[in-house]
Structures are given as structure tokens and as C-alpha cells.
Design a protein around this motif. Structure first.
Motif, PDB file in Angstrom:
ATOM      1  N   PRO A 129       4.284 -14.984   0.651  1.00  0.00           N
ATOM      2  CA  PRO A 129       3.838 -14.610   2.145  1.00  0.00           C
ATOM      3  C   PRO A 129       2.727 -13.389   2.138  1.00  0.00           C
ATOM      4  CG  PRO A 129       5.897 -13.550   1.593  1.00  0.00           C
ATOM      5  CD  PRO A 129       5.653 -14.464   0.401  1.00  0.00           C
ATOM      6  N   GLY A 130       2.534 -12.688   0.970  1.00  0.00           N
ATOM      7  CA  GLY A 130       1.554 -11.583   0.960  1.00  0.00           C
ATOM      8  C   GLY A 130       2.036 -10.344   1.209  1.00  0.00           C
ATOM      9  N   THR A 131       1.502  -9.481   0.564  1.00  0.00           N
ATOM     10  CA  THR A 131       1.805  -8.115   0.799  1.00  0.00           C
ATOM     11  C   THR A 131       0.741  -7.165   1.230  1.00  0.00           C
ATOM     12  OG1 THR A 131       3.552  -8.094  -0.922  1.00  0.00           O
ATOM     13  CG2 THR A 131       2.636  -5.886  -0.436  1.00  0.00           C
ATOM     14  N   ARG A 132       0.853  -6.638   2.560  1.00  0.00           N
ATOM     15  CA  ARG A 132      -0.124  -6.133   3.230  1.00  0.00           C
ATOM     16  C   ARG A 132      -0.009  -4.645   2.753  1.00  0.00           C
ATOM     17  NH1 ARG A 132      -3.531  -7.096   7.301  1.00  0.00           N
ATOM     18  NH2 ARG A 132      -2.373  -8.956   7.708  1.00  0.00           N
ATOM     19  N   LEU A 133      -1.021  -4.034   1.896  1.00  0.00           N
ATOM     20  CA  LEU A 133      -1.001  -2.561   1.446  1.00  0.00           C
ATOM     21  C   LEU A 133      -1.994  -2.066   2.026  1.00  0.00           C
ATOM     22  CD1 LEU A 133      -0.693  -0.650  -0.966  1.00  0.00           C
ATOM     23  CD2 LEU A 133      -2.564  -1.588  -1.985  1.00  0.00           C
ATOM     24  N   LEU A 134      -1.805  -0.790   2.577  1.00  0.00           N
ATOM     25  CA  LEU A 134      -2.459   0.273   3.453  1.00  0.00           C
ATOM     26  C   LEU A 134      -2.524   1.550   2.686  1.00  0.00           C
ATOM     27  CD1 LEU A 134      -4.388   0.907   5.794  1.00  0.00           C
ATOM     28  CD2 LEU A 134      -2.358   1.522   7.035  1.00  0.00           C
ATOM     29  N   VAL A 135      -3.727   1.948   2.196  1.00  0.00           N
ATOM     30  CA  VAL A 135      -3.852   3.235   1.396  1.00  0.00           C
ATOM     31  C   VAL A 135      -4.486   4.087   2.362  1.00  0.00           C
ATOM     32  CG1 VAL A 135      -4.857   4.556  -0.611  1.00  0.00           C
ATOM     33  CG2 VAL A 135      -4.259   1.945  -0.612  1.00  0.00           C
ATOM     34  N   LEU A 136      -3.945   5.227   2.594  1.00  0.00           N
ATOM     35  CA  LEU A 136      -4.387   6.268   3.427  1.00  0.00           C
ATOM     36  C   LEU A 136      -5.106   7.510   2.735  1.00  0.00           C
ATOM     37  CD1 LEU A 136      -1.127   6.472   5.934  1.00  0.00           C
ATOM     38  CD2 LEU A 136      -3.192   5.433   6.266  1.00  0.00           C
TER      39      LEU A 136
END
Lengths: 114, 107
Positions: free
Chosen positions: A107-114
Motif C-alpha cells: 500500500p505504500g509508506t508515505r515518508l515526510l522529512v521535516l
């Protein structure tokens, strides 16, 4: 009875951190893949493993390291995360190593790097 | 070098109208091509592959080696066809994906 599963589904983290994404398939497939989908929706292969052996390693930073403890699992570890790593990461599996058989995607992994 | 080009990022059609999603490829060998679809909030999945010569959900795609194309077609679009569509080429040990086309079917 999920075929290809990924955890976590969402991952928000700070720059410089180290994180892992896990992938498991219960299809009995021999080959597993990691793809990166960037903001422009472009899908690009990163790695491919066949029976725990690395067979494809595209040009990705060595901060990305895949780990395959057994043929049903292919985890992606990322060191020193950067802003540009923000993307959706998809795991997939197929029966043979050529990719000619249907690839089944997680299903995917949504990665957000801040 | 292998390459897959989907020239349209966005495509909108009215319900019941014909739809064609374009795909062109570049490959030195004998190509094997696929169409993948990703519906909203669902995982990427195979729609069809050219060697099967099948019609899935009313969609067909014909490999044209002369024009190096593998366009996806459906005579009458339905609202549930709205999704992201990816053309893919099987190279040596790898599937090369195009950038995708977002299809929106307007009611």
C-alpha cells in the motif's frame, strides 16, 4: 490475508534521523522490490532481492540500505534522512527474478522529512 | 536505453466518451509492456499486459512496434475509471515505469 504489507503507513520525522520501513509478503514469492514515488508521481526502482540476494541496486545514496532476513521480508533502512527523501515508498514482490511475472505492490509508506 | 514516456500528466473525459492514454517506449530488445492502475486510496495493481491480449474492465492496449507505442483505450469511460495509470516496460530484471497519467472521468 494481505498479500504485501508495509509498516508504517505514514512516517514523519526530522532531518538527520535514521528510520526503517518494513515489508512482508505472504505470497511465497522469491523476489522483492523497493520503489520510490516522488512528488511528480514518478515510480523508480531502488532495490531488488531474489531469495535474500541483492540483484538490482540502482543509483541511490548509500544512506539507503535494504535488509532481507528471509525471502518473505525486505526492509528498507534509511540513515541521516534528508528533505529530498520525502516520498512514497512502495514494496512489491514477484514470483521470478526477471519481473516478468506480475508484481504485487504494497500500500505504500508515505515518508515526510521535516 | 529503456525509456517509457507518458506525454499526458492529466487527462479529463466525460462519462461515456472514449478514452486513450498514450504510452511510448524505447527499448532495443523485444518489449514486454504492462499497464498498472492506482485508484484513490488503493494500492498499485496490474491492469493488463500486452502478451495476454486481454480486455480488463473494458480496457485494451495494443503493442505497435512500428510506432513504439502501447496506448491504453476504452470506448466508453466510466466514473470508476478515474485513477492514476502507469505504463511499464520490462527490461533486464526490472520494470521501468512511466511518469503516469491521472485520468478524471467527469460525470
Amino acid at each position: 490475508d494481505t498479500a504485501v504489507s508495509q509498516t508504517p503507513k505514514y512516517l514523519v520525522t526530522q532531518m538527520g534521523n535514521d528510520k526503517s520501513i518494513k515489508c512482508e509478503q505472504n505470497l511465497g514469492h522469491d523476489t522483492m522490490y523497493w520503489y520510490k514515488q516522488d512528488s511528480k508521481k514518478f515510480l523508480k526502482i531502488m532495490f531488488s532481492y531474489n531469495n535474500k540476494e541483492l540483484i538490482i541496486n540502482e543509483t541511490v545514496p548509500n544512506r539507503f540500505s535494504p535488509k532481507s532476513p528471509d525471502k518473505a521480508h525486505l526492509n528498507l533502512h534509511i540513515n541521516s534522512l534528508e528533505l529530498g527523501d520525502s516520498a512514497v515508498y512502495f514494496c512489491a514482490s514477484s514470483q521470478d527474478r526477471t519481473g516478468g511475472e506480475t508484481q504485487y505492490f504494497g500500500p505504500g509508506t508515505r515518508l515526510l522529512v521535516l | 536505453a529503456q525509456r517509457v514516456t507518458q506525454p499526458e500528466k492529466l487527462l479529463s473525459v466525460f462519462k461515456g466518451a472514449p478514452v486513450e492514454l498514450k504510452c511510448n517506449y524505447s527499448y532495443s530488445g523485444s518489449p514486454e509492456l504492462f499497464w498498472y492502475v492506482q485508484y484513490s486510496r488503493q494500492r498499485l495493481q496490474l491492469l493488463l499486459r500486452h502478451i495476454s491480449r486481454e480486455s480488463i474492465k473494458g480496457f485494451t492496449a495494443d503493442l505497435n512496434k512500428g510506432e513504439t507505442s502501447f496506448h491504453l483505450k476504452k470506448p466508453f469511460a466510466q466514473e470508476e475509471d478515474s485513477a492514476m495509470y502507469y505504463c511499464a516496460l520490462l527490461g533486464a530484471n526490472n520494470l521501468f515505469f512511466g511518469t503516469g497519467t491521472r485520468l478524471t472521468v467527469i460525470p
